[in-house]
Design a protein around this motif. Structure first.
Motif, PDB file in Angstrom:
ATOM      1  N   TRP A  47     -37.478 -37.683  20.264  1.00 42.98           N
ATOM      2  CA  TRP A  47     -36.020 -37.475  20.218  1.00 42.98           C
ATOM      3  C   TRP A  47     -35.602 -36.847  21.553  1.00 42.98           C
ATOM      4  CZ3 TRP A  47     -38.604 -37.292  15.512  1.00 42.98           C
ATOM      5  CH2 TRP A  47     -38.033 -38.036  14.473  1.00 42.98           C
ATOM      6  N   ILE A  68     -30.673 -40.255  19.082  1.00 47.80           N
ATOM      7  CA  ILE A  68     -31.814 -40.080  19.989  1.00 47.80           C
ATOM      8  C   ILE A  68     -32.034 -38.617  20.374  1.00 47.80           C
ATOM      9  CG2 ILE A  68     -31.459 -42.386  20.928  1.00 47.80           C
ATOM     10  CD1 ILE A  68     -30.359 -41.102  23.467  1.00 47.80           C
ATOM     11  N   SER A  69     -31.209 -37.721  19.828  1.00 50.34           N
ATOM     12  CA  SER A  69     -31.315 -36.315  20.210  1.00 50.34           C
ATOM     13  C   SER A  69     -31.777 -35.399  19.090  1.00 50.34           C
ATOM     14  CB  SER A  69     -29.967 -35.808  20.741  1.00 50.34           C
ATOM     15  OG  SER A  69     -29.570 -36.515  21.896  1.00 50.34           O
ATOM     16  N   HIS A  70     -31.470 -35.735  17.837  1.00 50.71           N
ATOM     17  CA  HIS A  70     -31.744 -34.783  16.751  1.00 50.71           C
ATOM     18  C   HIS A  70     -32.086 -35.515  15.472  1.00 50.71           C
ATOM     19  CE1 HIS A  70     -30.602 -31.153  14.149  1.00 50.71           C
ATOM     20  NE2 HIS A  70     -31.620 -30.794  14.885  1.00 50.71           N
ATOM     21  N   GLN A  71     -32.983 -34.911  14.677  1.00 49.48           N
ATOM     22  CA  GLN A  71     -33.462 -35.567  13.470  1.00 49.48           C
ATOM     23  C   GLN A  71     -32.494 -35.458  12.305  1.00 49.48           C
ATOM     24  OE1 GLN A  71     -34.975 -33.081  15.166  1.00 49.48           O
ATOM     25  NE2 GLN A  71     -37.173 -33.417  15.357  1.00 49.48           N
ATOM     26  N   TRP A  96     -33.949 -46.487  15.298  1.00 50.49           N
ATOM     27  CA  TRP A  96     -34.681 -45.443  16.029  1.00 50.49           C
ATOM     28  C   TRP A  96     -35.874 -44.942  15.222  1.00 50.49           C
ATOM     29  CZ3 TRP A  96     -34.452 -44.187  20.966  1.00 50.49           C
ATOM     30  CH2 TRP A  96     -35.115 -43.032  21.395  1.00 50.49           C
ATOM     31  N   ALA A 136     -39.313 -43.069  16.840  1.00 49.09           N
ATOM     32  CA  ALA A 136     -39.654 -41.903  16.014  1.00 49.09           C
ATOM     33  C   ALA A 136     -40.697 -42.207  14.952  1.00 49.09           C
ATOM     34  CB  ALA A 136     -38.385 -41.373  15.350  1.00 49.09           C
TER      35      ALA A 136
END
Length: 605
Positions: free
Chosen positions: A139, A258-261, A296, A301
């Motif tokens: 991520w 793409i930055s945080h789950q 993603w 991931a």
């Protein structure tokens, strides 16, 4: 129906346009004075609360009072309300950056290490290369952006600016919040009071230098676009414009994914909730989010999710994990307990006010029904996962935009239909002016002000009450950096816990072991026989690597205040290591000690 802005102003007068600047300037002057006369070196279990100069509290009270009497006047330019909100952000989000010479939060330092790794490695890496830290490479959106920013600014480390990130990330939320609230009302009093309550109730601490701070701002931004541009009335105005807004939210959604789950999941449930409203039956936003999220998860991931999925499935329905107590999860000491209760009471009060606003404001409840759905949507996530015992805090955070709006509505005059407003106005015209003025200055003024003031003051202990844990003095930073400046590749760093600056520095070449993460039985063995047990745990490091033992002020504070080992037990461990012939003291200062395990055979460096 009529809006609150159509109600009579609180008062009038020739000087009415200029007077709001007086309490605002007084409040900022008191804050500046407090910053010059606050000493943060001897923080106790109350964190920043007990260290702050009394002028700070006086300034916050003046600011809140000035804001309330300014925002109540419908004739007042919105710029004054905006100025007060900016003053609030300065006093509550910039105070720590001004007072502390080093950035707060071990997690912020961890994220700085991830950026350093990205710049050092020159690209993403797998679990075979960096172990558990590979999750950040899966991520990477936030870290890649920060690496680019770091290069653009020409600074050596993100630590140069991450102390100011809470203020910056809070400012990022201002525009989308205003857009959301303006979707459901034109009344400036309701809009700005809701913004004020949002910032006051946002004590959860996810505004620090982190991927979730940016992802959350983008989440609120997506909701703002959907609420304003994807309703039935907006869709009827033309499909070409709708396509443009679809592109806009697609870009924001991609940045979130793409930055945080967690944030994409929260966004999905909020957008699904909106589809329950007849005004928002456009499935484009939710389908777009789901498609990008799944794409993603099934590609970049997938390695992390494949390993974590069994535990994630087992945690479904485990509500108790969100309120877990016990070893390492129980606030210990008067300060920690008081801070915990201040946070609970603040969130509980805002949610209670929101419930009152929903029940009291029938017209507003109908008009802002989609916002009510968005506020309630995160609740099922409470049972979906514990998220490391943090889900309860994340649910509160994602409920906050809607909850703050209805909480503000509870503090302001009741919204009426046009017919009811005409009748009320006719009745008011028959009353004496003195009676009307007395009513305006009565319980409807002072009770809401007391509630607003109480919440604003409670933010400080809720947000800064754990600064004894979160603040690392320059001596501690210097000690840790001395360690990593000399540790060869392949070394091992042993510490009580990870609550110290640069705890993840060089994680791609240096191993880390935090013994308080172990089972309680092993921790008890370390307490009974510290030096011998630690020496066994640290043995086996091959040359040229070394095994280091680090004990710092931040580790001690975290262990004590979270119900792990107390100061006497940790001091006993330190004394045992200091007295052992198997360890050598490398460095020490007022913030901690650094030892190295002597290697058998050969010259000892």
């Amino acid at each position: 129906m009529t809006d609150l802005s159509d109600l009579p102003p609180a008062w009038s007068g020739r000087g009415a346009q200029a007077w709001p600047g007086v309490p605002l300037l007084v409040a900022l002057a008191l804050w500046a004075y407090a910053m010059r006369h606050t000493d943060v070196s001897p923080l106790d279990d109350y964190g920043l609360v007990s260290a702050l100069h009394p002028a700070f509290w006086a300034g916050l009270a003046v600011l809140t009072t000035g804001f309330w009497f300014t925002v109540r006047d419908a004739r007042r330019p919105a710029a004054w309300s905006a100025a007060y909100v900016l003053g609030l952000l300065v006093m509550e989000r910039a105070t720590q950056a001004v007072l502390y010479p080093t950035p707060l939060y071990a997690w912020a330092w961890k994220h700085e290490a991830v950026i350093d790794h990205l710049l050092t490695a020159g690209g993403l890496q797998t679990a075979d290369q960096v172990g558990d830290m590979a999750v950040y490479d899966q991520w990477p959106g936030f870290f890649a952006a920060q690496a680019a920013l770091q290069r653009l600014l020409g600074v050596d480390s993100a630590a140069m600016f991450m102390a100011w990130w809470p203020l910056a990330s809070s400012l990022m939320l201002l525009l989308p919040l205003l857009l959301i609230y303006r979707t459901f009302t034109e009344d400036r009093r309701l809009i700005w009071t809701a913004v004020w309550l949002f910032y006051v109730a946002n004590w959860v601490g996810q505004d620090y230098f982190s991927p979730q701070s940016v992802a959350y701002a983008l989440h609120v931004g997506v909701l703002a676009v959907v609420l304003r541009r994807f309703g039935r009335s907006a869709v009827r105005r033309g499909r070409p414009r709708q396509a443009v807004w679809t592109v806009v939210i697609t870009v924001m959604i991609t940045a979130i994914v793409i930055s945080h789950q967690l944030t994409p999941g929260m966004l999905v449930v909020c957008l699904l909730a909106l589809c329950l409203s007849r005004r928002y039956r456009d499935w484009v936003p939710v389908v777009t989010t789901v498609v990008i999220f799944l794409a993603w998860c099934l590609t970049a991931a997938l390695p992390f999710l494949s390993a974590a999925m069994p535990d994630m499935i087992r945690s479904i329905g485990d509500v108790g994990a969100n309120v877990e107590t016990g070893y390492g999860a129980t606030p210990t000491g008067t300060g920690a307990i008081a801070t915990s209760w201040a946070a609970r009471l603040l969130s509980g009060s805002v949610l209670l006010l929101a419930a009152v606003g929903v029940l009291r404001q029938r017209v507003l409840r109908h008009r802002a029904w989609p916002l009510l759905l968005v506020a309630a949507a995160p609740l099922p996530m409470f049972a979906a996962s514990s998220y490391g015992s943090e889900m309860i805090f994340r649910v509160l955070l994602f409920m906050l935009p809607g909850a703050a709006f209805f909480a503000a509505a509870a503090l302001l005059p009741k919204v009426r239909t046009l017919a009811a407003d005409a009748a009320a106005q006719e009745a008011a015209n028959r009353r004496a002016t003195g009676t009307a003025e007395a009513r305006r200055w009565g319980i409807g003024t002072w009770v809401p002000l007391a509630a607003l003031l109480g919440g604003t003051l409670a933010f400080v202990p809720a947000y800064s009450g754990k600064d004894r844990i979160n603040y690392f003095p320059p001596q501690e930073v210097a000690l840790v950096r001395q360690l990593f400046d000399q540790a060869p590749d392949g070394s091992l760093v042993v510490a009580a816990n990870r609550n110290y600056p640069d705890a993840y520095a060089s994680y791609w070449s240096v191993d880390h072991y935090w013994f308080l993460d172990d089972a309680r039985s092993h921790v008890d063995r370390i307490v009974r026989s510290p030096a011998a047990t630690l020496a066994r745990d640290m043995a086996g490091v091959e040359r040229p690597g070394r095994a280091y033992f680090l004990l710092t002020q931040g580790q001690l504070a975290n262990s004590e205040m979270n119900g792990q080992l107390d100061k006497a037990q940790l001091n006993r461990i330190q004394r045992s290591v200091a007295a052992s012939p198997r360890f050598r003291l490398v460095a020490e200062n007022s913030a901690g000690w650094l030892y190295v395990l002597k290697q058998s055979g050969g010259a000892e460096r």
